[in-house]
Design an enzyme around this catalytic site. Structure first.
Site, PDB file in Angstrom:
ATOM      1  N   THR A  65     -19.432 -42.144  10.472  1.00  0.00           N
ATOM      2  CA  THR A  65     -20.345 -41.311  11.267  1.00  0.00           C
ATOM      3  C   THR A  65     -20.286 -39.864  10.809  1.00  0.00           C
ATOM      4  OG1 THR A  65     -20.986 -40.593  13.483  1.00  0.00           O
ATOM      5  CG2 THR A  65     -18.639 -40.856  13.128  1.00  0.00           C
ATOM      6  N   LYS A  69     -19.452 -38.147  18.480  1.00  0.00           N
ATOM      7  CA  LYS A  69     -19.138 -39.578  18.456  1.00  0.00           C
ATOM      8  C   LYS A  69     -17.726 -39.810  17.935  1.00  0.00           C
ATOM      9  CE  LYS A  69     -23.334 -42.150  17.372  1.00  0.00           C
ATOM     10  NZ  LYS A  69     -23.991 -42.949  16.344  1.00  0.00           N
ATOM     11  N   GLU A  96     -29.764 -44.187   7.064  1.00  0.00           N
ATOM     12  CA  GLU A  96     -30.107 -44.966   8.241  1.00  0.00           C
ATOM     13  C   GLU A  96     -31.434 -45.668   7.991  1.00  0.00           C
ATOM     14  OE1 GLU A  96     -30.826 -43.417  12.393  1.00  0.00           O
ATOM     15  OE2 GLU A  96     -28.644 -43.547  12.378  1.00  0.00           O
ATOM     16  N   ASP A 133     -25.443 -47.145  16.202  1.00  0.00           N
ATOM     17  CA  ASP A 133     -26.709 -46.474  16.477  1.00  0.00           C
ATOM     18  C   ASP A 133     -26.869 -46.433  17.994  1.00  0.00           C
ATOM     19  OD1 ASP A 133     -28.880 -45.071  15.420  1.00  0.00           O
ATOM     20  OD2 ASP A 133     -30.223 -46.729  15.856  1.00  0.00           O
ATOM     21  N   PHE A 165     -22.060 -34.076  23.741  1.00  0.00           N
ATOM     22  CA  PHE A 165     -22.964 -33.749  22.634  1.00  0.00           C
ATOM     23  C   PHE A 165     -24.339 -34.303  22.959  1.00  0.00           C
ATOM     24  CE2 PHE A 165     -21.665 -38.061  21.713  1.00  0.00           C
ATOM     25  CZ  PHE A 165     -22.729 -38.647  21.044  1.00  0.00           C
ATOM     26  N   PHE A 220     -27.777 -35.462  24.104  1.00  0.00           N
ATOM     27  CA  PHE A 220     -28.492 -35.378  25.377  1.00  0.00           C
ATOM     28  C   PHE A 220     -27.569 -35.421  26.606  1.00  0.00           C
ATOM     29  CE2 PHE A 220     -31.966 -37.151  22.595  1.00  0.00           C
ATOM     30  CZ  PHE A 220     -32.815 -36.045  22.689  1.00  0.00           C
ATOM     31  N   ASP A 221     -26.274 -35.279  26.423  1.00  0.00           N
ATOM     32  CA  ASP A 221     -25.342 -35.339  27.561  1.00  0.00           C
ATOM     33  C   ASP A 221     -25.720 -34.421  28.730  1.00  0.00           C
ATOM     34  OD1 ASP A 221     -23.775 -37.364  26.588  1.00  0.00           O
ATOM     35  OD2 ASP A 221     -22.159 -36.080  25.873  1.00  0.00           O
ATOM     36  N   LYS A 240     -16.386 -39.754  30.757  1.00  0.00           N
ATOM     37  CA  LYS A 240     -17.613 -40.248  30.110  1.00  0.00           C
ATOM     38  C   LYS A 240     -17.378 -41.655  29.561  1.00  0.00           C
ATOM     39  CE  LYS A 240     -20.980 -39.593  26.448  1.00  0.00           C
ATOM     40  NZ  LYS A 240     -21.378 -38.908  25.223  1.00  0.00           N
ATOM     41  N   HIS A 273     -22.450 -45.910  27.812  1.00  0.00           N
ATOM     42  CA  HIS A 273     -22.879 -46.943  26.876  1.00  0.00           C
ATOM     43  C   HIS A 273     -21.854 -47.126  25.762  1.00  0.00           C
ATOM     44  CE1 HIS A 273     -23.934 -42.954  25.698  1.00  0.00           C
ATOM     45  NE2 HIS A 273     -24.417 -43.296  24.515  1.00  0.00           N
TER      46      HIS A 273
HETATM   47  P1  IMP Z   1     -27.217 -41.762  16.491  1.00  0.00           P
HETATM   48  O1  IMP Z   1     -26.630 -43.034  16.982  1.00  0.00           O
HETATM   49  O2  IMP Z   1     -26.184 -40.827  15.914  1.00  0.00           O
HETATM   50  O3  IMP Z   1     -28.404 -41.985  15.606  1.00  0.00           O
HETATM   51  O4  IMP Z   1     -27.676 -41.041  17.821  1.00  0.00           O
HETATM   52  C1  IMP Z   1     -28.978 -40.703  18.067  1.00  0.00           C
HETATM   53  C2  IMP Z   1     -29.084 -39.544  18.999  1.00  0.00           C
HETATM   54  O5  IMP Z   1     -28.993 -40.021  20.321  1.00  0.00           O
HETATM   55  C3  IMP Z   1     -28.012 -38.483  18.867  1.00  0.00           C
HETATM   56  O6  IMP Z   1     -28.383 -37.489  17.945  1.00  0.00           O
HETATM   57  C4  IMP Z   1     -27.966 -37.909  20.244  1.00  0.00           C
HETATM   58  O7  IMP Z   1     -28.940 -36.914  20.393  1.00  0.00           O
HETATM   59  C5  IMP Z   1     -28.346 -39.090  21.110  1.00  0.00           C
HETATM   60  N1  IMP Z   1     -27.144 -39.725  21.659  1.00  0.00           N
HETATM   61  C6  IMP Z   1     -26.558 -40.883  21.283  1.00  0.00           C
HETATM   62  N2  IMP Z   1     -25.468 -41.122  22.030  1.00  0.00           N
HETATM   63  C7  IMP Z   1     -25.367 -40.084  22.867  1.00  0.00           C
HETATM   64  C8  IMP Z   1     -24.434 -39.750  23.874  1.00  0.00           C
HETATM   65  O8  IMP Z   1     -23.436 -40.420  24.142  1.00  0.00           O
HETATM   66  N3  IMP Z   1     -24.686 -38.610  24.532  1.00  0.00           N
HETATM   67  C9  IMP Z   1     -25.750 -37.817  24.273  1.00  0.00           C
HETATM   68  N4  IMP Z   1     -26.629 -38.067  23.337  1.00  0.00           N
HETATM   69  C10 IMP Z   1     -26.434 -39.204  22.633  1.00  0.00           C
END
Ligand code: IMP
Length: 195
Positions: free
Chosen positions: A16, A21, A45, A76, A152, A154-155, A175, A180
């Site tokens: 990652t 994350k 991706e 993802d 981070f 959209f938290d 959290k 999820h």
């Molecule tokens: P990706 O899995 O890194 O592609 O995540 C996609 C996007 O979803 C990230 O850039 C975040 O903006 C949002 N996102 C995914 N998981 C979270 C989370 O746990 N908290 C807040 N935003 C999340």
């Protein structure tokens, strides 16, 4: 390739480029008998309609390239807003980089149905190259304004069901208990125990 370093300690690679994350994985996998090694380099991706397709295809491609030895995981995740027909969903990363929290709040102006969910799909590539998917989801709502400075993405604009705080107002452990990713990582821990 078994993931065994030769000293009995097994290594799981976490692919990652997302700092937030990586911190959540480090906290959730701290107590297990695997050493978690982060591979920070971005992977390409795959564009697809669902998180599972993106995670699964990206993991298969990475295995085919041979640059990261299995076992490894990549994830993802996305935010799915009911009133916006699931948007931003698989486009969450792009939408976060472009319109951000404020953009989401603007899209939600005047909308009474604030229901949303966060979804996570972890692709685990096991020795031999098979890819297994582990899922976690968290229902919640979008507040009227952003709150909190932790986490981070959209938290600050997501309140998990049964709580009044946003993810950004919680500790990393709080959290994890509700999120999820926490749920998908619990399934991952269980799977790793049998690997
Ligand atoms: P990706 O899995 O890194 O592609 O995540 C996609 C996007 O979803 C990230 O850039 C975040 O903006 C949002 N996102 C995914 N998981 C979270 C989370 O746990 N908290 C807040 N935003 C999340």
């Amino acid at each position: 390739m078994s993931g065994d370093k030769g000293d009995g300690e097994r290594v799981l690679r976490l692919v990652t480029s997302n700092e937030g994350k990586a911190m959540e994985y480090a906290a959730a996998l701290a107590g297990i008998s695997w050493k978690v090694e982060r591979v920070a380099g971005p992977y390409e991706e795959i564009q697809a309609d669902t998180l599972e397709e993106v995670a699964g295809a990206s993991a298969r491609q990475l295995f085919a390239e041979g640059s990261v030895p299995p076992p490894f995981v990549l994830e993802d995740a996305g935010l799915f807003i009911d009133a916006l027909e699931g948007f931003p969903g698989v486009y969450s990363a792009y939408v976060f980089q472009t319109i951000g929290h404020q953009g989401i709040l603007r899209l939600m102006e005047g909308i009474r149905d604030r229901d949303a969910s966060f979804e996570s799909r972890i692709a685990l590539c096991v020795p031999g190259g098979d890819v297994e998917l582990l899922s976690g989801s968290c229902s919640g709502t979008i507040p009227q304004a952003m709150r909190g400075s932790g986490g981070f993405g959209f938290d600050p604009v997501f309140i998990p069901e049964g709580d009044y705080r946003t993810f950004a107002e919680m500790s990393i452990e709080e959290k994890e208990e509700r999120s999820h990713r926490g749920r998908a990582m619990a399934a991952l821990r269980e799977r790793l125990a049998r690997l």
